[in-house]
Design an enzyme around this catalytic site. Structure first.
Site, PDB file in Angstrom:
ATOM      1  N   ASP A 136     -40.598  -8.856  37.416  1.00 32.12           N
ATOM      2  CA  ASP A 136     -41.396  -9.869  38.084  1.00 32.12           C
ATOM      3  C   ASP A 136     -41.238 -11.166  37.295  1.00 32.12           C
ATOM      4  O   ASP A 136     -40.629 -11.198  36.224  1.00 32.12           O
ATOM      5  CB  ASP A 136     -42.865  -9.407  38.184  1.00 32.12           C
ATOM      6  CG  ASP A 136     -43.599 -10.138  39.302  1.00 32.12           C
ATOM      7  OD1 ASP A 136     -44.620  -9.639  39.780  1.00 32.12           O
ATOM      8  OD2 ASP A 136     -43.128 -11.214  39.721  1.00 32.12           O
TER       9      ASP A 136
HETATM   10  C1  GLC Z   1     -44.895 -13.395  41.606  1.00 36.58           C
HETATM   11  C2  GLC Z   1     -45.436 -12.098  42.147  1.00 36.58           C
HETATM   12  C3  GLC Z   1     -44.435 -11.303  42.912  1.00 36.58           C
HETATM   13  C4  GLC Z   1     -43.463 -12.241  43.592  1.00 36.58           C
HETATM   14  C5  GLC Z   1     -42.664 -12.918  42.494  1.00 36.58           C
HETATM   15  C6  GLC Z   1     -41.655 -13.928  43.062  1.00 36.58           C
HETATM   16  O1  GLC Z   1     -45.420 -13.636  40.328  1.00 36.58           O
HETATM   17  O2  GLC Z   1     -46.076 -11.217  41.228  1.00 36.58           O
HETATM   18  O3  GLC Z   1     -45.167 -10.473  43.828  1.00 36.58           O
HETATM   19  O4  GLC Z   1     -42.623 -11.533  44.466  1.00 36.58           O
HETATM   20  O5  GLC Z   1     -43.486 -13.590  41.562  1.00 36.58           O
HETATM   21  O6  GLC Z   1     -42.317 -14.998  43.631  1.00 36.58           O
END
Ligand code: GLC
Length: 741
Positions: free
Chosen positions: A267
Site C-alpha cells: 500500500d
Molecule cells: C491508499 C489506500 C489504498 C489505495 C492506495 C492507492 O492509501 O490504503 O486502499 O488503493 O492508497 O491509492
C-alpha cells in the site's frame, strides 16, 4: 509477445531498469501541465532522479484516455526498451457513473447486481485507460468507528465477503485481461486491516491464527481462488510484524498455502512505514525486509528505487528475487496486451459515447435501489402518498455530495438531488427548507485542516442555525409528512476517517427535536458511510431509509422508493450499535459463560444499554410483510457424506410485490473450540407477488459445518447443531439436527 520474448526482454534489462519496474509513483510527474493531481496518500518527495522516474513500471491516479496517452507517450519517448507503463487506479465504486459505496452494494445481498455494477465500472475504466483497479476491498469489518467500513463489500460476515470477492474479481477480469471492459483486480488489504484496534485507522492488529483463518482470511482466499492477478498488502501490523514485510503472511499463507502467483504491491508508502512501525531499522533494512517477504511493487515510497540495487550487488539471491518480480510484472503487462498496444483499451471516441450513457444510468438506478435498507416504517408511513403535502427538509435534500469519499473520478455535477427529482415529479411548488448544515463549521474545519486546506470562520453561526430551524418549522407546519434527509459528511468516512463519535451531528439532532414538536409523521433518509448511532433519534421518526452514499443516480432511486415505485429490499451487512461504546458489535459472536439474554446481575452485559445491537446483521424491512412458518427438516441426523433439506414456508401478507432475502444460519452447539451463536451459511433473494406463498429449500452439507478447530484443522465435528431461517439474523425459526460420527 510470446513468453520466450518476455524472457529475452528480461535478459536485456539492466538492473536499474529491472528495479524501476518494481516502483510505482503518481503519474502526474509525466504531465507537463498542472494536473491538480488526485492524492490518495501523503504528498511527499520520493527523491528520485529523473532517470529513476523514467524507469518506473507503473503509475497510480492517472485515468482518462487522453491523459493516459500523454503519460504513456512521454514515458515511452525516453524508454530504452519501450516497456509500457501500467496504469493503476482506485475506482472503488464506479468511474464516471458512481455506484453506491461498497458497504451499500453489499446490502443488496445480490451478487448479480454487484457483478453488473462492477462490469459497468470496469468497462468505463478500461475505456478510460485504467489497467488495474485497486478493488475489491474485502477486509472483514466489525467496528463502525473505522472510516473504511464504507469500503467493505462483505461487512462483518466472512461468507458475504467470500461471495462478493469472487463476484467482483471475475467481473473485473473476465477470462481475458486484454479484452475491452476487463482489467486487473487488485484485492486488498492483506491482511486483517478491518480489525484495527479501537477502530482507529492504521492501528495495531493482533489476533490468533485461528481467528484470522476463521473470519479474516476467507474473503482474500476467495479472491485469489477467483484468479485475482494482484494483491495489496495492508498498512497495519499483523501479530507484531507489518503485513507488508510479514513473511508468514506473504510466503506461507499467500504464496504457498493459497498458491498465489500474481503480483504483490505494497500500500501507499507502506514499505517505508515499516521503519516508523519500528520493524525495519532503516531504509536499507526496509528494502531487504520487503524483497525477502516478497513484495513485487513498492507503491509510493522510493525505498526500492534507492536501495534495491545495493542489495542486489551484495547478494545474488536478492537479484534472483528481483528477476522473479520483474518477470511477474512483464507477464501481467503482456496479458493486458500492452506491448502490442501501450494504451490498452483506452479510446477517446468511445469515452464520449459510453461513459455515463443513459442505459447504464438506468441500470445503475435500479441496482442502487437494491442497496437501500428500510430500517423502520411505523404505521406504513412509506410509501408516500402523492396526495399528501410533503415537506422536504435537511441538507441532503439538495446536495450532490452523495457519492462517497472514493469517487474522485465521477462527475458530481451530474448527480441529481432529491429536490430536483421532487420538482420533476410533483411540480415546482415543493415545500423545502434546508433546516441545517450537514456539520457545524468547527467540524468542517477539522476536515479542511486534514486536507491541508484553510479553515473558515462563520459569523453568528448559532443565530444562523436558529434561523434555518425556524424556516424549517414554518415549512413543516404546512405539510402532512416531513421528509428529513440527514447524515454524515461524505468526508467523514473512508481512509483516515475514524471517529470516536458516530452519532448524527448535534445540529442535525437539534433539527429533529424541533420538528418532533410538530407531531407530524417524519421519514428520515440517512446518508452515511458507516453504521451510526440512532438511539436518540429513532423514536422521534416514523420511518428510516438507509441510503448510505448512493452515487450518481441516488436521488432518483430514493424518490422512486419513497413513492413505492420500487420496494426496498436491502439487508444490513454490518450491525448498527446501540452507541459507540458497544463497538465492535457483530452478530456471529460467542455465547460467553454468562450470556446477556438472562436477566441476572452477573451476566455479560452493559449497565447502561441493551447488549443486543440496535439493528442486527441481515436486517431490513420491505413494504411487504413476510411471514415465516412451517420450518421442516427432512431428517434430524446426518452423516458426513449426507445433506439435510430445510424447508420453510414464506407468505407475503401484503398487497405489494417485492424481494425478500431469506437467510440460513447454523450454530454448532459445542466444539473443540467455542463456536459463534450463529453463522450465515446460505441465503436466497426471492421475488414475491402480493399475497404469494413460497416454500423455500436449503441444503445443509458438511462444508457448512467446518471450522478451524483447536488443532488448526479445518474440519466438521460430530455433535448437535441448530439451524435458523429468517429475514434477518434475529427473527428466525429454529430447528435442531445432529451430525453423526
Ligand atoms: C491508499 C489506500 C489504498 C489505495 C492506495 C492507492 O492509501 O490504503 O486502499 O488503493 O492508497 O491509492
Amino acid at each position: 509477445m510470446k513468453h520466450k520474448e518476455i524472457l529475452e526482454l528480461l535478459n536485456e534489462m539492466t538492473i536499474e531498469e529491472k528495479i524501476g519496474q518494481m516502483v510505482q509513483i503518481t503519474g502526474d510527474v509525466f504531465l507537463s501541465e498542472d494536473t491538480n493531481s488526485i492524492l490518495t496518500g501523503p504528498l511527499k518527495d520520493l527523491h528520485l532522479s529523473k532517470e529513476k522516474v523514467y524507469h518506473v513500471g507503473s503509475v497510480l491516479n492517472i485515468v482518462g484516455a487522453e491523459k493516459v496517452k500523454k503519460v504513456q507517450d512521454e514515458y515511452l519517448s525516453k524508454s530504452r526498451l519501450k516497456i509500457p507503463l501500467l496504469f493503476m487506479d482506485d475506482i472503488i465504486n464506479g468511474y464516471k457513473i458512481a455506484f453506491p459505496i461498497p458497504i451499500a452494494q453489499g446490502c443488496s445481498w445480490n451478487p448479480k447486481a454487484i457483478e453488473e455494477m462492477t462490469e459497468i465500472s470496469s468497462m468505463e475504466s478500461s475505456i478510460a485507460g485504467a489497467n488495474v483497479n485497486f478493488s475489491p476491498m474485502v477486509d472483514l469489518s466489525r467496528d463502525a468507528r473505522w472510516g473504511r467500513v464504507m469500503e467493505s463489500i462483505g461487512g462483518e460476515d466472512p461468507l458475504l465477503g467470500e461471495i462478493y470477492a469472487r463476484t467482483m474479481v471475475k467481473a473485473y477480469q473476465g477470462n481475458r485481461l486484454s479484452k475491452i471492459g476487463k482489467m486487473v483486480s487488485c484485492v486488498k488489504h492483506i491482511a486483517g486491516y478491518g480489525a484495527v484496534e479501537a477502530g482507529r485507522d492504521y492501528n495495531t492488529v493482533d489476533m490468533s491464527e485461528r481467528e484470522f483463518r476463521q473470519y479474516y482470511l476467507p474473503a482474500y482466499k476467495s479472491a485469489i481462488e477467483a484468479g485475482a492477478e494482484m494483491i495489496m498488502t495492508s498498512f497495519n501490523i499483523l501479530n507484531g510484524i507489518p503485513s507488508t514485510v510479514n513473511k508468514w503472511l506473504i510466503q506461507e499463507i499467500i504464496r504457498k498455502e493459497l498458491g498465489f502467483e500474481g503480483i504483490i504491491i505494497s500500500d501507499y508508502g507502506a514499505i517505508e512505514e515499516t521503519i516508523t512501525h519500528g520493524y525495519s531499522a532503516n531504509e536499507k533494512e526496509a528494502t531487504r525486509n520487503a524483497i525477502n517477504a516478497g513484495v513485487d511493487i513498492d507503491m509510493m515510497s522510493g525505498i526500492y528505487a534507492n536501495h534495491l540495487k545495493d542489495l542486489c550487488l551484495e547478494n545474488q539471491e536478492i537479484e534472483n528475487k528481483v528477476n522473479e518480480s520483474v518477470l511477474r510484472i512483464l507477464t501481467l503487462k503482456n496479458k493486458l496486451g500492452l506491448f502490442e498496444n501501450p494504451y490498452g483499451n483506452s479510446n477517446v471516441v468511445q469515452e464520449k459515447t459510453y461513459l455515463m450513457n443513459p442505459t447504464n444510468l438506468e441500470k445503475a438506478k435500479k441496482l442502487t435501489q437494491e442497496t437501500f435498507v428500510l430500517l423502520k416504517n411505523k404505521n406504513h408511513v412509506l410509501p408516500l402518498q402523492k396526495n399528501k403535502k410533503i415537506a422536504l427538509i435537511g441538507p441532503y435534500i439538495d446536495n450532490i455530495g452523495i457519492t462517497g469519499s472514493w469517487s474522485m473520478f465521477s462527475d458530481r455535477t451530474k448527480n441529481g438531488t432529491i429536490l430536483d427529482i421532487f420538482k420533476e415529479k410533483i411540480g415546482k411548488d415543493v415545500l423545502y427548507a434546508k433546516g441545517c448544515e450537514i456539520l457545524r463549521q468547527e467540524e468542517i474545519n477539522k476536515i479542511l485542516s486534514a486536507d491541508g486546506l484553510p479553515t473558515v470562520h462563520v459569523e453568528n453561526e448559532s443565530q444562523k442555525e436558529q434561523e434555518m430551524i425556524t424556516s424549517a418549522l414554518q415549512i413543516a407546519k404546512k405539510a402532512d409528512v416531513i421528509l428529513l434527509a440527514l447524515g454524515e459528511h461524505y468526508k467523514q468516512s473512508g481512509e483516515a476517517c475514524s471517529r470516536s463519535n458516530i452519532a448524527l451531528p448535534e445540529n442535525q439532532i437539534q433539527l429533529i427535536n424541533e420538528l418532533y414538536t410538530l407531531s407530524k409523521p417524519m421519514v428520515l433518509i440517512l446518508f452515511n458511510g458507516r453504521p451510526i448511532e440512532l438511539n436518540t433519534v429513532e423514536e422521534k421518526v416514523n420511518a428510516i431509509l438507509e441510503v448510505w452514499f448512493p452515487g450518481t443516480t441516488g436521488a432518483k432511486a430514493i424518490v422512486e422508493i419513497l413513492f413505492g415505485e420500487e420496494n426496498p429490499s436491502g439487508k444490513l451487512t454490518m450491525s448498527f450499535p446501540q452507541n459507540v461504546g458497544q463497538c465492535p458489535v457483530y452478530y456471529n459472536h460467542y455465547n460467553t459463560g454468562r450470556p446477556h439474554h438472562s436477566n441476572l446481575r452477573y451476566v455479560s452485559r452493559y449497565q447502561d444499554i441493551p447488549t443486543e445491537s440496535f439493528y442486527p446483521f441481515g436486517y431490513g424491512l420491505s413494504y411487504c410483510n413476510f411471514k415465516y412458518t412451517d420450518m421442516h427438516l427432512n431428517k434430524h441426523k446426518m452423516k458426513k457424506n449426507e445433506t439435510i433439506t430445510v424447508t420453510v414456508k414464506i407468505e407475503n401478507q401484503s398487497n405489494y410485490a417485492g424481494y425478500e432475502v431469506i437467510q440460513l444460519y447454523i450454530q454448532d452447539l459445542y466444539g473443540s473450540v467455542v463456536r459463534p451463536v450463529k453463522e450465515l451459511k446460505a441465503f436466497k433473494k426471492a421475488y414475491f407477488q402480493s399475497h404469494e406463498i413460497k416454500y423455500v429449500n436449503f441444503e445443509i452439507d458438511i462444508d457448512m459445518l467446518k471450522f478451524w478447530n483447536d488443532k488448526l484443522e479445518y474440519v466438521a465435528e460430530s455433535g448437535e447443531f441448530k439451524v435458523f431461517v429468517g429475514g434477518d439474523s434475529v427473527n428466525v425459526l429454529e430447528e435442531k439436527f445432529e451430525l453423526l460420527k
